[in-house]
Design a protein around this motif. Structure first.
Motif, PDB file in Angstrom:
ATOM      1  N   HIS A  18       0.619  -1.254   0.000  1.00  0.00           N
ATOM      2  CA  HIS A  18       0.066   0.078   0.026  1.00  0.00           C
ATOM      3  C   HIS A  18       1.018   1.328  -0.020  1.00  0.00           C
ATOM      4  O   HIS A  18       0.412   2.249   0.606  1.00  0.00           O
ATOM      5  CB  HIS A  18      -0.955  -0.069   1.121  1.00  0.00           C
ATOM      6  N   HIS A  19       1.926   1.134  -0.653  1.00  0.00           N
ATOM      7  CA  HIS A  19       2.814   2.499  -0.855  1.00  0.00           C
ATOM      8  C   HIS A  19       2.057   3.546  -1.263  1.00  0.00           C
ATOM      9  O   HIS A  19       2.537   4.928  -0.988  1.00  0.00           O
ATOM     10  CB  HIS A  19       4.093   2.049  -1.434  1.00  0.00           C
ATOM     11  N   ASP A  20       1.074   3.527  -2.165  1.00  0.00           N
ATOM     12  CA  ASP A  20       0.646   4.748  -3.074  1.00  0.00           C
ATOM     13  C   ASP A  20      -0.770   5.142  -2.398  1.00  0.00           C
ATOM     14  O   ASP A  20      -1.440   6.044  -2.809  1.00  0.00           O
ATOM     15  CB  ASP A  20       0.418   4.111  -4.372  1.00  0.00           C
ATOM     16  N   TRP A  22      -2.757   6.804   0.778  1.00  0.00           N
ATOM     17  CA  TRP A  22      -2.381   8.030   1.927  1.00  0.00           C
ATOM     18  C   TRP A  22      -2.564   7.475   3.293  1.00  0.00           C
ATOM     19  O   TRP A  22      -1.827   7.764   4.355  1.00  0.00           O
ATOM     20  CB  TRP A  22      -3.089   9.410   1.614  1.00  0.00           C
ATOM     21  N   SER A  25      -1.573   1.586   5.348  1.00  0.00           N
ATOM     22  CA  SER A  25      -0.194   0.887   5.291  1.00  0.00           C
ATOM     23  C   SER A  25      -0.133  -0.577   5.707  1.00  0.00           C
ATOM     24  O   SER A  25      -0.966  -0.901   6.514  1.00  0.00           O
ATOM     25  CB  SER A  25       0.934   1.690   5.943  1.00  0.00           C
TER      26      SER A  25
END
Length: 73
Positions: A18-20, A22, A25
């Protein structure tokens, strides 16, 4: 959170998904110890800490793996 887990528990922590996104995570934490019971106790404390920090939503998965299993022995 990564820094807190490292400082408080000595865990190696990495963001693994889930790096992208906001507000989402996926973190992976690794603990190492001499005995399974020591690592299991530390893992339970780490889990309770994370849940206390995010009472509205967190999912925790734990696994205990021996050195032999990691090395494929």
């Amino acid at each position: 959170m990564k820094a807190h887990l490292h400082q408080r528990f000595g865990a190696a922590v990495s963001e693994t998904d889930h790096h992208d996104l906001w507000q989402r995570s996926t973190l992976t934490a690794a603990l190492v110890g001499r005995t399974a019971s020591v690592v299991d106790d530390a893992g339970a404390k780490l889990e309770r800490y994370v849940i206390s920090q995010f009472p509205d939503g967190v999912r925790v998965e734990r696994a205990l793996v021996s050195g032999d299993e990691v090395l494929g022995e």
